[in-house]
Scaffold this motif. Structure first.
Motif, mmCIF file in Angstrom:
data_model
loop_
_atom_site.group_PDB
_atom_site.id
_atom_site.type_symbol
_atom_site.label_atom_id
_atom_site.label_comp_id
_atom_site.label_asym_id
_atom_site.label_seq_id
_atom_site.Cartn_x
_atom_site.Cartn_y
_atom_site.Cartn_z
ATOM 1 N N ILE A 97 0.845 -1.329 -0.082
ATOM 2 C CA ILE A 97 0.140 -0.001 0.063
ATOM 3 C C ILE A 97 0.890 1.351 0.144
ATOM 4 O O ILE A 97 1.883 1.227 0.579
ATOM 5 N N LEU A 98 0.471 2.363 -0.644
ATOM 6 C CA LEU A 98 1.163 3.435 -0.791
ATOM 7 C C LEU A 98 1.041 4.104 0.293
ATOM 8 O O LEU A 98 0.153 4.333 1.243
ATOM 9 N N THR A 99 2.159 4.810 0.932
ATOM 10 C CA THR A 99 2.294 5.481 2.293
ATOM 11 C C THR A 99 2.992 6.735 2.023
ATOM 12 O O THR A 99 4.001 6.953 1.277
ATOM 13 N N ILE A 100 2.079 7.776 2.496
ATOM 14 C CA ILE A 100 2.525 9.274 2.295
ATOM 15 C C ILE A 100 2.532 9.934 3.730
ATOM 16 O O ILE A 100 1.797 9.674 4.356
ATOM 17 N N PHE A 112 7.921 15.915 2.334
ATOM 18 C CA PHE A 112 6.700 16.490 2.217
ATOM 19 C C PHE A 112 6.159 17.384 3.486
ATOM 20 O O PHE A 112 6.348 16.642 4.611
ATOM 21 N N THR A 113 5.511 18.405 3.233
ATOM 22 C CA THR A 113 5.011 19.151 4.303
ATOM 23 C C THR A 113 3.738 18.624 5.277
ATOM 24 O O THR A 113 2.806 18.021 4.666
ATOM 25 N N PRO A 114 3.779 18.570 6.374
ATOM 26 C CA PRO A 114 2.861 18.162 7.133
ATOM 27 C C PRO A 114 1.613 18.981 6.930
ATOM 28 O O PRO A 114 0.331 18.481 7.129
ATOM 29 N N ASP A 115 1.601 20.033 6.659
ATOM 30 C CA ASP A 115 0.270 21.043 6.416
ATOM 31 C C ASP A 115 -0.559 20.361 5.255
ATOM 32 O O ASP A 115 -1.584 20.839 5.025
ATOM 33 N N LEU A 116 -0.012 19.434 4.472
ATOM 34 C CA LEU A 116 -0.680 18.988 3.212
ATOM 35 C C LEU A 116 -1.387 17.689 3.328
ATOM 36 O O LEU A 116 -2.025 17.170 2.683
ATOM 37 N N LEU A 117 -1.036 17.124 4.531
ATOM 38 C CA LEU A 117 -1.384 15.698 4.680
ATOM 39 C C LEU A 117 -3.060 15.609 4.897
ATOM 40 O O LEU A 117 -3.700 14.546 4.086
ATOM 41 N N ALA A 152 -10.619 8.106 -4.920
ATOM 42 C CA ALA A 152 -9.222 7.631 -5.881
ATOM 43 C C ALA A 152 -9.817 6.214 -5.958
ATOM 44 O O ALA A 152 -10.535 5.521 -5.314
ATOM 45 N N ARG A 153 -9.052 5.449 -6.989
ATOM 46 C CA ARG A 153 -9.088 4.082 -6.773
ATOM 47 C C ARG A 153 -7.775 3.603 -6.400
ATOM 48 O O ARG A 153 -6.737 3.836 -6.601
ATOM 49 N N GLY A 154 -7.955 2.666 -5.319
ATOM 50 C CA GLY A 154 -6.703 2.080 -4.484
ATOM 51 C C GLY A 154 -6.823 2.575 -3.118
ATOM 52 O O GLY A 154 -7.832 3.222 -2.656
ATOM 53 N N SER A 155 -6.016 2.324 -2.460
ATOM 54 C CA SER A 155 -5.725 2.758 -1.058
ATOM 55 C C SER A 155 -4.433 3.292 -0.875
ATOM 56 O O SER A 155 -3.464 3.217 -1.554
ATOM 57 N N VAL A 156 -4.619 4.320 0.498
ATOM 58 C CA VAL A 156 -3.172 5.102 0.850
ATOM 59 C C VAL A 156 -3.061 4.976 2.341
ATOM 60 O O VAL A 156 -4.278 5.101 3.059
ATOM 61 N N LEU A 157 -1.979 4.890 2.941
ATOM 62 C CA LEU A 157 -1.919 5.168 4.088
ATOM 63 C C LEU A 157 -1.202 6.583 4.659
ATOM 64 O O LEU A 157 -0.161 6.844 3.853
ATOM 65 N N ILE A 158 -2.167 7.238 5.336
ATOM 66 C CA ILE A 158 -1.562 8.601 5.728
ATOM 67 C C ILE A 158 -0.913 8.607 6.873
ATOM 68 O O ILE A 158 -1.521 8.191 7.892
ATOM 69 N N HIS A 159 0.496 8.973 6.960
ATOM 70 C CA HIS A 159 1.161 9.105 8.405
ATOM 71 C C HIS A 159 1.565 10.339 8.792
ATOM 72 O O HIS A 159 2.402 10.783 8.097
ATOM 73 N N GLN A 160 0.844 10.619 10.032
ATOM 74 C CA GLN A 160 1.294 12.101 10.238
ATOM 75 C C GLN A 160 2.046 11.998 11.358
ATOM 76 O O GLN A 160 1.535 11.639 12.814
ATOM 77 N N ASP A 190 -4.460 4.944 14.412
ATOM 78 C CA ASP A 190 -4.144 5.471 15.710
ATOM 79 C C ASP A 190 -3.928 6.933 15.413
ATOM 80 O O ASP A 190 -4.366 7.333 14.434
ATOM 81 N N PRO A 191 -3.611 7.877 16.498
ATOM 82 C CA PRO A 191 -3.461 9.102 16.372
ATOM 83 C C PRO A 191 -2.712 9.567 14.994
ATOM 84 O O PRO A 191 -3.173 10.983 14.818
ATOM 85 N N HIS A 192 -2.008 8.776 14.747
ATOM 86 C CA HIS A 192 -0.905 9.465 13.665
ATOM 87 C C HIS A 192 -1.117 8.707 12.459
ATOM 88 O O HIS A 192 -0.446 9.140 11.543
ATOM 89 N N ARG A 193 -1.838 7.595 12.383
ATOM 90 C CA ARG A 193 -2.070 6.862 10.997
ATOM 91 C C ARG A 193 -3.541 6.831 10.635
ATOM 92 O O ARG A 193 -4.347 6.374 11.443
#
Length: 436
Positions: A305-308, A316-321, A331-339, A363-366
């Protein structure tokens, strides 16, 4: 209280110009305190956080003239340092986190500074240790006033030193840098932030007579000088607003051109949105995003899975997560957002889930976003903006949703985005400012 009433499912079309960079503005406007000569700053955004900082400087005695809508003249020849210890300062300084940025210039030029308990986004712990440690290593002493809840700094004279920052904080780097330019001797700031905002501040200070080298690296070398003179400075376009418009265009199936974006200062931002499958063309210094029926997330070569995730510049700036997360919903597909940086910034996902998004808050960050592929639409609901970036992410979600949405607490959005409803309505959006 004002709110936005958003009628969704509107495709936008046309050109939009990004505002001046909010984060840069707070730094360079604070830097006018370093000289008694006139400093002219252009492309200043008309947003709440900036207007509050300008009001604070005016109360300190800075002579300010608005030359046109986005250009101001500042002259700090008669600053009232006693104002720092007033209730009015605590009220004005506490209204925005950016007020912390005047501490470095005040220490450097007037040998005293006060930091009021700052306002700003409620996105988790945002310590001031980087600022305090840097000032201490330059020779400042501080006390915590238990009656006013302020940090008070004094110094007989700042002296250059080797400073290893505990984190590459943008505001911490800028604050310590502004203190160091008038310190006696040489200062090395290692583990420094190197975002374009900091680069712009360094270039402005050098035009004022400072001696800073290592610009755009994580080690800044500063040779202290006796004084600085006036200059003119133009802010970069706001990279966070540019990224917000890219995500907005994709989610709402719009056809827009973002004008004069300063591509060379956007770093990996366009590439991260391309990983979501968003098409874009670079036309000179503009970004054109065509209407897309579907965009497909590009997984890594190993098929995982793509992780951003956020990372200090040039990462990559946290302000755009928050914007990436909401863009991935259709979108088509899945992504893991890790703040990684802020532990409360992903809590707005509950609202998106209520709208129909498929998101797992790990969790609070993902958070994992499972794209809807436009097989299902978000639905309009009543919601509240928790912070600047989440607020705009919710606005984008509402613009793509079926039906009407009400967004409360829009002051958070107005802190960082200039006349956003008017500018988007000019492209075909339907956003009304109402009293709710």
């Amino acid at each position: 209280m004002n709110a936005f009433e958003v009628t969704g499912s509107r495709k936008l079309k046309g050109e939009i110009h990004p505002q001046g960079a909010k984060n840069e503005a707070l730094q360079v406007i604070s830097a006018v305190l370093l000289t008694e000569e006139e400093v002219v700053i252009k492309n200043i955004p008309d947003i709440l956080d900036v207007s509050r900082l300008i009001t604070l400087l005016e109360a300190l005695g800075v002579k300010i003239k608005q030359l046109n809508k986005h250009t101001y003249s500042f002259k700090s020849e008669d600053v009232n340092t006693d104002f720092l210890y007033s209730e009015d300062f605590r009220k004005k300084g506490g209204a925005l986190r950016g007020s912390i940025m005047i501490a470095g210039p005040m220490l450097a030029r007037f040998k005293k500074a006060v930091i009021a308990k700052p306002g700003g986004d409620k996105i988790g712990r945002r310590g001031m240790d980087t600022h305090v440690d840097g000032f201490e290593k330059l020779g400042a002493h501080f006390t915590y006033n238990t009656h006013t809840f302020c940090l008070e700094f004094t110094t007989k004279a700042l002296k250059g030193n080797y400073i290893m920052l505990d984190e590459p904080s943008v505001t911490g780097t800028a604050n310590v840098l502004m203190a160091a330019v008038l310190a006696k001797g040489n200062t090395t700031i290692y583990n420094a932030a190197c975002e374009p905002y900091v680069q712009q501040l360094c270039k402005m200070l050098n035009r004022m007579g400072a001696k800073i080298s290592g610009i755009a690296s994580n080690m800044l070398e500063v040779e202290g000088v006796e004084g600085l003179h006036g200059t003119e400075h133009t802010l970069l376009p706001d990279m966070i607003e540019i990224g917000s418009f890219i995500g907005m265009a994709a989610l709402t199936q719009s056809d827009i051109t973002i004008k004069n974006v300063s591509l060379e200062n956007l770093g990996v931002i366009p590439d991260k949105f391309k990983r979501l499958g968003i098409e874009m063309e670079f036309r000179n210094d503009d970004i054109y995003i065509p209407e897309q029926k579907c965009y497909e997330i590009q997984p890594p070569l190993n098929g995982n899975i793509l992780t951003i995730y956020d990372h200090p510049w040039p990462g990559f700036t946290p302000d755009l997560l928050s914007i990436v997360l909401v863009t991935a919903i259709q979108a088509r597909g899945s992504v893991l957002i890790h703040q990684k940086m802020f532990e409360s910034r992903l809590f707005f996902t509950d609202t998106l889930i209520d709208m129909g998004a498929k998101i797992i808050l790990c969790d609070p960050h993902r958070a994992t976003v499972i794209g809807l592929e436009r097989e299902h639409h978000l639905k309009g609901i009543r919601m509240s903006s928790p912070d600047i970036r989440a607020g705009v992410a919710l606005l984008i979600a509402a613009m793509s949703a079926e039906g009407k949405s009400i967004i409360q607490n829009i002051e958070q959005i107005q802190r960082g985005y200039e006349n956003i409803e008017q500018r988007l309505n000019a492209l075909g959006a339907e956003i009304k400012l109402i009293n709710d």
